[in-house]
Design a protein around this motif. Structure first.
Motif, PDB file in Angstrom:
ATOM      1  N   UNK A 135      -3.888 -13.560 113.197  1.00 26.00           N
ATOM      2  CA  UNK A 135      -5.046 -14.160 112.530  1.00 26.00           C
ATOM      3  C   UNK A 135      -4.579 -14.815 111.234  1.00 26.00           C
ATOM      4  N   UNK A 136      -5.433 -15.644 110.664  1.00 29.71           N
ATOM      5  CA  UNK A 136      -5.106 -16.270 109.378  1.00 29.71           C
ATOM      6  C   UNK A 136      -4.808 -15.189 108.336  1.00 29.71           C
ATOM      7  N   UNK A 137      -5.515 -14.069 108.418  1.00 30.36           N
ATOM      8  CA  UNK A 137      -5.347 -12.996 107.428  1.00 30.36           C
ATOM      9  C   UNK A 137      -4.128 -12.113 107.696  1.00 30.36           C
ATOM     10  N   UNK A 138      -3.464 -12.307 108.827  1.00 25.30           N
ATOM     11  CA  UNK A 138      -2.304 -11.473 109.143  1.00 25.30           C
ATOM     12  C   UNK A 138      -2.243 -11.116 110.610  1.00 25.30           C
ATOM     13  N   UNK A 139      -1.191 -10.382 110.942  1.00 26.25           N
ATOM     14  CA  UNK A 139      -0.948 -10.018 112.340  1.00 26.25           C
ATOM     15  C   UNK A 139      -1.327  -8.551 112.542  1.00 26.25           C
ATOM     16  N   UNK A 140      -1.948  -8.270 113.685  1.00 24.90           N
ATOM     17  CA  UNK A 140      -2.259  -6.870 114.043  1.00 24.90           C
ATOM     18  C   UNK A 140      -1.553  -6.526 115.350  1.00 24.90           C
ATOM     19  N   UNK A 141      -0.998  -5.316 115.400  1.00 27.53           N
ATOM     20  CA  UNK A 141      -0.248  -4.849 116.567  1.00 27.53           C
ATOM     21  C   UNK A 141      -0.820  -3.495 116.979  1.00 27.53           C
ATOM     22  N   UNK A 142      -1.312  -3.399 118.220  1.00 24.94           N
ATOM     23  CA  UNK A 142      -1.841  -2.113 118.695  1.00 24.94           C
ATOM     24  C   UNK A 142      -1.099  -1.682 119.949  1.00 24.94           C
TER      25      UNK A 142
END
Lengths: 161, 261
Positions: B189-196
């Protein structure tokens, strides 16, 4: 007991069932349609595959009351109106797509659902689609060949292994 | 199976009322619950089928988000979640075609199986779980293996996903069960990366925050190569040791980043 009504292979049927009665129990024990098989009863094997409102489902993992009012098709509804085998069934016979035959009703129903969505599947797509149907004779090669043939595609290049 | 009464309400309001009965249990697609009932691991007095409730079904894209009704089947998400291709691809590879015909997104995340696919997508997307009473952030929703923030009788009406710039799900499949031995969902995302990560931890789905930091700075597979494998207690069984699963997390994260492009 609650009453359930559905159309099975074009015929309006009804019967009394318990809440816990599975669709496959209603088909086999209620209606005498024993072409739908119970293999594992744990939703692994796919021998009990039927169509509910056109969708491929495992009838051992569906409650009869949950499909009240639905249109259900079983292997008994797959032959042509004159009693001759449908294209898919004939292809299973022509290409020896069965050994003991126990998984065959589920395989045919799964294949029919695939060909409705994807009339010309690749071999890989057929194998992916049949992931939920287990053949303990391990006759997959000729099953895949039969489905490919039923879709009107050339199977001469597929070696008889 | 033990005997139970079966009810099939037509509206959400009727379902909420039916679930107020003692020992009532909601039934989604039944692809996990029915095998559980067969093993007599659950004994509801009343089973409340949610499959007849039209307002729980459907996929809607609007304003950068994708909202999926809680009763929407995996097959429908696979076909209709075009606004979020990584999510559609995940749905297309859950279980087998018969499971995808009936299984629902609401049922999957309410169950929160530690090896299920959807929890990884919901958590990596920072999605919002909408119920009949409130909205729950994904970070608050999943609370450990088979445990969620849901109250008894609460029904998931929808899941709202913010659509990422890029995303990919990599599933290392256990070939007999078709559950994830390990699955990693990466969303940028523009706000950062998320990893699940699903399938790996004894705590159920979790975020790999070290990888998120590294990938937010540099969205490349090489960014995770130097990281230590995630800590925490990993699942160990006949299919894979804890160390093997931890290793897979790192490998699959790199693959997901590469595939997301």
């Amino acid at each position: 007991m609650p009453k359930v009504t559905m159309r099975v292979n074009g015929r309006e049927v009804s019967g009394e069932v318990e809440g816990r009665t599975l669709l496959v129990q209603f088909l086999r024990e209620g209606l005498g349609l024993t072409g739908t098989h119970v293999g594992c009863d744990t939703s692994q094997c796919g021998a009990c595959t039927v169509h509910v409102n056109g969708l491929q489902v495992k009838s051992c993992t569906t409650f009869a009351l949950d499909v009240d009012g639905a249109e259900v098709t079983t292997i008994e509804g797959m032959a042509n109106a004159d009693g001759s085998l449908s294209v898919i069934q004939q292809a299973f016979q022509d290409h020896h797509g069965l050994q003991c035959g126990f998984c065959t009703p589920g395989m045919v129903m799964a294949a029919a659902a695939l060909l409705k969505e994807n009339p010309k599947p690749t071999e890989a797509q057929i194998r992916h689609h049949l992931e939920g149907n287990i053949c303990r004779c391990t006759g997959y090669h000729n099953i895949v060949k039969a489905v490919l043939a039923a879709s009107g595609q050339d199977v001469s290049a597929i070696a008889a292994e | 199976m033990y005997a139970f009464d079966f009810v099939k309400p037509k509206t959400l309001a009727e379902a909420v009322k039916a679930l107020g009965a003692e020992d009532a249990q909601a039934l989604g697609g039944g692809q996990t619950l029915i095998p559980t009932l067969k093993q007599r691991l659950a004994q509801p007095a009343v089973l409340v089928s949610l499959s007849g409730i039209a307002e729980l079904k459907g996929v809607k894209a609007a304003g950068g988000s994708l909202t999926i009704g809680g009763g929407t089947s995996h097959a429908t998400v696979a076909k209709e979640a075009k606004a979020y291709p990584a999510l559609a691809a995940l749905a297309a590879n859950i279980g087998d075609p018969a499971v995808r015909s009936l299984g629902t997104i609401g049922g999957s995340i309410a169950n929160n199986d530690p090896s299920a696919d959807y929890p990884a997508a919901v958590l990596a997307s920072g999605a919002t779980v909408v119920t009949n009473t409130r909205e729950i952030a994904a970070d608050d929703f999943f609370q450990g293996m088979f445990t969620t923030a849901l109250e008894p009788g609460e029904i998931i009406t929808a899941v709202r996903f913010p659509v990422p710039e890029k995303a990919n799900y990599q599933k290392f499949e256990q070939p007999a069960s078709r559950f994830a031995l390990v699955g990693v969902f990466v969303a940028k995302y523009a706000a950062g990366v998320r990893v699940a990560v699903t399938g790996a931890s004894t705590e159920g789905v979790f975020r790999w925050t070290e990888a998120e930091k590294a990938l937010s700075a540099n969205f490349a597979a090489s960014a995770v190569a130097g990281l230590a494998v995630p800590g925490g207690e990993m699942i160990a069984d006949i299919h894979g040791s804890a160390a093997y699963r931890a290793h897979l997390i790192k490998v699959l994260t790199g693959r997901a980043v590469a595939a997301a492009g």
